[in-house]
Write a protein that holds these residues in place. Structure first.
Motif, PDB file in Angstrom:
ATOM      1  N   ARG A 202       0.827  -1.211   0.000  1.00 54.36           N
ATOM      2  CA  ARG A 202       0.000   0.000   0.000  1.00 54.36           C
ATOM      3  C   ARG A 202       0.854   1.251   0.000  1.00 54.36           C
ATOM      4  O   ARG A 202       0.583   2.222  -0.731  1.00 54.36           O
ATOM      5  N   LEU A 203       1.888   1.253   0.857  1.00 54.55           N
ATOM      6  CA  LEU A 203       2.768   2.430   0.898  1.00 54.55           C
ATOM      7  C   LEU A 203       3.532   2.590  -0.402  1.00 54.55           C
ATOM      8  O   LEU A 203       3.714   3.721  -0.902  1.00 54.55           O
ATOM      9  N   ASP A 204       3.999   1.488  -0.988  1.00 58.42           N
ATOM     10  CA  ASP A 204       4.716   1.576  -2.262  1.00 58.42           C
ATOM     11  C   ASP A 204       3.802   2.086  -3.369  1.00 58.42           C
ATOM     12  O   ASP A 204       4.232   2.834  -4.271  1.00 58.42           O
ATOM     13  N   GLY A 205       2.530   1.683  -3.323  1.00 55.02           N
ATOM     14  CA  GLY A 205       1.590   2.196  -4.315  1.00 55.02           C
ATOM     15  C   GLY A 205       1.389   3.691  -4.182  1.00 55.02           C
ATOM     16  O   GLY A 205       1.288   4.416  -5.193  1.00 55.02           O
ATOM     17  N   GLN A 206       1.329   4.142  -2.917  1.00 51.26           N
ATOM     18  CA  GLN A 206       1.191   5.587  -2.691  1.00 51.26           C
ATOM     19  C   GLN A 206       2.431   6.316  -3.191  1.00 51.26           C
ATOM     20  O   GLN A 206       2.328   7.388  -3.838  1.00 51.26           O
ATOM     21  N   ILE A 207       3.607   5.773  -2.934  1.00 47.83           N
ATOM     22  CA  ILE A 207       4.850   6.412  -3.388  1.00 47.83           C
ATOM     23  C   ILE A 207       4.906   6.435  -4.907  1.00 47.83           C
ATOM     24  O   ILE A 207       5.303   7.442  -5.527  1.00 47.83           O
ATOM     25  N   ALA A 208       4.477   5.323  -5.542  1.00 53.45           N
ATOM     26  CA  ALA A 208       4.483   5.278  -7.000  1.00 53.45           C
ATOM     27  C   ALA A 208       3.534   6.318  -7.596  1.00 53.45           C
ATOM     28  O   ALA A 208       3.845   6.993  -8.600  1.00 53.45           O
ATOM     29  N   ALA A 209       2.371   6.457  -6.962  1.00 51.49           N
ATOM     30  CA  ALA A 209       1.419   7.456  -7.457  1.00 51.49           C
ATOM     31  C   ALA A 209       1.970   8.876  -7.292  1.00 51.49           C
ATOM     32  O   ALA A 209       1.810   9.746  -8.169  1.00 51.49           O
ATOM     33  N   LEU A 210       2.610   9.124  -6.154  1.00 50.79           N
ATOM     34  CA  LEU A 210       3.184  10.451  -5.909  1.00 50.79           C
ATOM     35  C   LEU A 210       4.303  10.757  -6.906  1.00 50.79           C
ATOM     36  O   LEU A 210       4.403  11.879  -7.447  1.00 50.79           O
ATOM     37  N   SER A 211       5.169   9.777  -7.157  1.00 45.92           N
ATOM     38  CA  SER A 211       6.268  10.030  -8.091  1.00 45.92           C
ATOM     39  C   SER A 211       5.763  10.250  -9.515  1.00 45.92           C
ATOM     40  O   SER A 211       6.347  11.024 -10.292  1.00 45.92           O
ATOM     41  N   THR A 212       4.663   9.609  -9.849  1.00 54.42           N
ATOM     42  CA  THR A 212       4.110   9.769 -11.198  1.00 54.42           C
ATOM     43  C   THR A 212       3.441  11.140 -11.364  1.00 54.42           C
ATOM     44  O   THR A 212       3.541  11.786 -12.422  1.00 54.42           O
ATOM     45  N   ASP A 213       2.757  11.565 -10.306  1.00 49.77           N
ATOM     46  CA  ASP A 213       2.008  12.818 -10.391  1.00 49.77           C
ATOM     47  C   ASP A 213       2.847  14.025  -9.993  1.00 49.77           C
ATOM     48  O   ASP A 213       2.364  15.166 -10.022  1.00 49.77           O
TER      49      ASP A 213
ATOM     50  N   ARG B 130       8.430   3.702   4.268  1.00 46.86           N
ATOM     51  CA  ARG B 130       8.910   3.279   2.962  1.00 46.86           C
ATOM     52  C   ARG B 130       9.412   4.536   2.261  1.00 46.86           C
ATOM     53  O   ARG B 130       8.704   5.550   2.155  1.00 46.86           O
ATOM     54  N   ILE B 131      10.635   4.466   1.771  1.00 48.09           N
ATOM     55  CA  ILE B 131      11.323   5.663   1.256  1.00 48.09           C
ATOM     56  C   ILE B 131      11.867   5.360  -0.133  1.00 48.09           C
ATOM     57  O   ILE B 131      12.410   4.281  -0.384  1.00 48.09           O
TER      58      ILE B 131
ATOM     59  N   ALA C 249       6.578   7.474   2.748  1.00 47.65           N
ATOM     60  CA  ALA C 249       5.224   7.184   3.225  1.00 47.65           C
ATOM     61  C   ALA C 249       5.336   6.340   4.490  1.00 47.65           C
ATOM     62  O   ALA C 249       6.220   5.493   4.617  1.00 47.65           O
ATOM     63  N   THR C 250       4.439   6.583   5.440  1.00 47.57           N
ATOM     64  CA  THR C 250       4.503   5.874   6.728  1.00 47.57           C
ATOM     65  C   THR C 250       3.171   5.229   7.054  1.00 47.57           C
ATOM     66  O   THR C 250       2.111   5.661   6.587  1.00 47.57           O
ATOM     67  N   ALA C 251       3.278   4.207   7.909  1.00 48.39           N
ATOM     68  CA  ALA C 251       2.095   3.546   8.473  1.00 48.39           C
ATOM     69  C   ALA C 251       2.364   3.303   9.945  1.00 48.39           C
ATOM     70  O   ALA C 251       3.507   3.032  10.344  1.00 48.39           O
ATOM     71  N   PRO C 252       1.366   3.419  10.799  1.00 51.86           N
ATOM     72  CA  PRO C 252       1.588   3.193  12.233  1.00 51.86           C
ATOM     73  C   PRO C 252       1.811   1.702  12.523  1.00 51.86           C
ATOM     74  O   PRO C 252       1.286   0.826  11.833  1.00 51.86           O
ATOM     75  N   TYR C 253       2.586   1.446  13.569  1.00 55.15           N
ATOM     76  CA  TYR C 253       2.793   0.050  13.955  1.00 55.15           C
ATOM     77  C   TYR C 253       1.500  -0.610  14.420  1.00 55.15           C
ATOM     78  O   TYR C 253       1.376  -1.835  14.410  1.00 55.15           O
ATOM     79  N   ALA C 254       0.503   0.222  14.825  1.00 58.47           N
ATOM     80  CA  ALA C 254      -0.798  -0.346  15.193  1.00 58.47           C
ATOM     81  C   ALA C 254      -1.434  -1.064  14.023  1.00 58.47           C
ATOM     82  O   ALA C 254      -2.190  -2.024  14.198  1.00 58.47           O
TER      83      ALA C 254
ATOM     84  N   TRP D 176      -0.717   7.454   9.203  1.00 59.59           N
ATOM     85  CA  TRP D 176      -0.624   7.263   7.760  1.00 59.59           C
ATOM     86  C   TRP D 176      -0.264   8.621   7.140  1.00 59.59           C
ATOM     87  O   TRP D 176      -1.098   9.536   7.074  1.00 59.59           O
ATOM     88  N   THR D 177       0.962   8.757   6.709  1.00 55.73           N
ATOM     89  CA  THR D 177       1.433  10.043   6.172  1.00 55.73           C
ATOM     90  C   THR D 177       2.285   9.816   4.933  1.00 55.73           C
ATOM     91  O   THR D 177       2.760   8.702   4.676  1.00 55.73           O
ATOM     92  N   TRP D 178       2.454  10.896   4.192  1.00 57.95           N
ATOM     93  CA  TRP D 178       3.462  10.903   3.138  1.00 57.95           C
ATOM     94  C   TRP D 178       4.054  12.305   3.061  1.00 57.95           C
ATOM     95  O   TRP D 178       3.424  13.292   3.456  1.00 57.95           O
ATOM     96  N   GLN D 179       5.260  12.392   2.588  1.00 61.62           N
ATOM     97  CA  GLN D 179       5.903  13.690   2.372  1.00 61.62           C
ATOM     98  C   GLN D 179       6.938  13.570   1.262  1.00 61.62           C
ATOM     99  O   GLN D 179       7.485  12.493   1.021  1.00 61.62           O
ATOM    100  N   ILE D 180       7.124  14.694   0.599  1.00 61.27           N
ATOM    101  CA  ILE D 180       8.099  14.777  -0.489  1.00 61.27           C
ATOM    102  C   ILE D 180       9.066  15.903  -0.147  1.00 61.27           C
ATOM    103  O   ILE D 180       8.653  17.035   0.146  1.00 61.27           O
ATOM    104  N   VAL D 181      10.332  15.605  -0.171  1.00 60.72           N
ATOM    105  CA  VAL D 181      11.365  16.584   0.182  1.00 60.72           C
ATOM    106  C   VAL D 181      12.357  16.669  -0.969  1.00 60.72           C
ATOM    107  O   VAL D 181      12.891  15.634  -1.418  1.00 60.72           O
ATOM    108  N   GLY D 182      12.562  17.912  -1.428  1.00 62.31           N
ATOM    109  CA  GLY D 182      13.528  18.121  -2.507  1.00 62.31           C
ATOM    110  C   GLY D 182      14.089  19.531  -2.473  1.00 62.31           C
ATOM    111  O   GLY D 182      13.733  20.340  -1.588  1.00 62.31           O
ATOM    112  N   GLN D 183      14.950  19.864  -3.430  1.00 63.94           N
ATOM    113  CA  GLN D 183      15.544  21.191  -3.481  1.00 63.94           C
ATOM    114  C   GLN D 183      14.508  22.269  -3.815  1.00 63.94           C
ATOM    115  O   GLN D 183      14.698  23.446  -3.490  1.00 63.94           O
ATOM    116  N   ASP D 184      13.419  21.828  -4.438  1.00 69.68           N
ATOM    117  CA  ASP D 184      12.418  22.802  -4.876  1.00 69.68           C
ATOM    118  C   ASP D 184      11.240  22.887  -3.909  1.00 69.68           C
ATOM    119  O   ASP D 184      10.150  23.360  -4.253  1.00 69.68           O
TER     120      ASP D 184
END
Length: 465
Positions: A46-57, A150-151, A165-170, A84-92
């Motif tokens: 699930r997290l990898d899917g979210q990361i893939a969607a973010l990188s595509t968009d 997942r990074i 993207a993160t998921a809680p241990y719960a 459940w979070t996601w973040q994108i960090v870059g020079q821009d």
């Protein structure tokens, strides 16, 4: 230190229970680790899917800042504090999901996450290090709760952008707990069923030993002469050895009995001749004759004692029905003394059995009944009763009986109370010797019929187990 049970059944049960408990614990632990890995794999997808969607968009707006479509901030990444979070960090610039009000420091690539370290997983079991794919990491969130990360480092424009993207241990623990409760219950039920099956197996497996014990008891009681060979293959060698020992003991007993019989018959005639010769001898010859008679008597008792020592193992296995044998003996006596018209009254009970060889039983009561028939006027009565460990048989006659002073003399070999009565004086002593050989006893008492009562006590046959 716990001692091992003394019984085979106890040892088998203890070993089986310990083995089953250990196997169930290992199986439960392995299943838990597999379930853990499965749940983490589902969350990673699930997290990898979210990361893939973010990188595509991922794109830049007019001002050159990073931007993504609003659809990528849907559930569960829209609830603050959910983990459940996601973040994108870059020079821009930096982008984050609505569930992440602040900023989380992206942890370095881990050497085995916290959850997986506790579970004993090594790094390679849950980590994919292939280039272009997210890698795992673990780290605390803003509220101190540990998060599963997942990074992915994505080349973008003139630099590299990190998408996490993160998921809680719960999300891992909760379904694992829900799954482990019914699993543990099922393992407990399985363990109880296995223990029950093991108890039945031990009982069935050891049943041949219990049967072997019963067969040996039957041999000892005289019901069988050998242990049946219809046994499990593992017990057959033991049964063969036992039967060999029983056969050797029986042969030794037979030799001892032949020795007793040969000795008794071989010395009976010489002793009778000496006794008769003593009656007509002169005063000068009498001491010599008496010395020879006493010597022969000592020899008889010496050899009987040796035979008794060799025959001790045999009598408990012997078996003789009292009523059947006494009926045969009284019929024989009635034939021998038919001219006297004696009435023989046999024992009423028909189920009394003594641990005596039939030929020895016949020898004992043949002598006793012969003696009673010589002295009886018209009647000989036989009464048998069962004691705690012996069968007591009384042989009464209505003859003149014996006075107390003459009773010891009647038990001496070659001694006749009435010289006018035919005989050699060996009947009662031989009966006494054979009775003692079987651990029994013989007494001379006054009978209710007025004559002599010979009370013989013989060991009863042991009851089969």
């Amino acid at each position: 230190m716990t001692k091992m049970p003394r019984s085979l059944a106890g040892r088998l049960r203890l070993g089986a229970i310990v083995g089953m408990v250990a196997a169930l614990v290992v199986a439960g632990t392995a299943i838990a680790l597999i379930l853990e890995r499965f749940i983490i794999g589902q969350i990673d997808q699930r997290l990898d899917g979210q990361i893939a969607a973010l990188s595509t968009d991922l794109a830049k707006d007019a001002s050159g800042l990073l931007t993504v479509g609003p659809a990528l901030s849907g559930p569960p990444f829209d609830r603050p504090g959910s983990g459940w979070t996601w973040q994108i960090v870059g020079q821009d610039g930096r982008l984050a999901s609505p569930s992440l009000p602040g900023q989380l420091s992206i942890p370095a690539r881990r050497q085995g996450g916290r959850f997986q370290q506790l579970s004993g997983f090594s790094e390679w079991l849950g980590t994919v290090r292939s280039i272009g794919r997210p890698y795992p990491a673990d780290g605390p969130g803003n509220d101190g709760e540990y998060l599963h990360w997942r990074i992915l480092d994505v080349p973008f424009a003139s630099g590299t952008v990190t998408i996490a993207a993160t998921a809680p241990y719960a999300a891992i623990y909760a379904p694992l707990r829900e799954t482990m409760f019914p699993l543990a219950s099922a393992l407990v039920v399985l363990g109880l069923l296995l223990i029950g099956a093991m108890m039945v197996q031990v009982r069935l497996g050891l049943r041949p030993l219990a049967q072997l014990r019963a067969d040996l008891a039957n041999v000892r009681a005289g019901i069988r002469t050998a242990v049946p060979k219809d046994q499990p293959s593992e017990i057959i060698p033991l049964v063969e050895e036992l039967n060999s020992v029983l056969s050797e003991n029986a042969e030794g007993l037979a030799r001892a009995r032949r020795h007793v019989a040969n000795l008794a018959h071989g010395l009976k005639t010489p002793l009778a001749g000496l006794s008769l010769g003593l009656e007509g001898s002169s005063d000068r010859e009498a001491p010599v004759m008496r010395a020879q008679l006493e010597l022969m008597e000592r020899l008889i008792r010496h050899h009987l004692a040796r035979a008794r020592a060799g025959a001790l193992a045999g009598p408990p296995r012997a078996s003789t029905n009292v009523s059947e044998r006494l009926a045969d003996i009284t019929n024989m006596m009635a034939t021998i003394y038919r001219d006297r018209h004696l009435r023989y009254e046999g024992p009423a009970s028909s189920d009394l059995v003594v641990a005596v060889e039939p030929q020895d039983f016949d020898e004992i009561f043949g002598n006793v009944l012969d003696n009673a028939s010589k002295w009886a006027r018209s009647r000989v009565a036989i009464v048998a009763s069962l004691g705690p460990r012996h069968v007591v048989i009384d042989v009464d006659d209505d003859g003149p009986g014996l006075d107390p002073v003459s009773i010891p003399e009647a038990m001496r070999p070659g001694k006749r109370i009435d010289e006018a009565t035919p005989g050699y004086g060996f009947g009662l002593p031989i009966a006494s010797e054979l009775t003692q050989l079987y651990g029994g006893d013989i007494q001379l008492l006054k009978a209710e019929l007025g004559g002599l009562r010979v009370r013989i006590s013989l060991p009863r046959r042991q009851t089969a187990a």
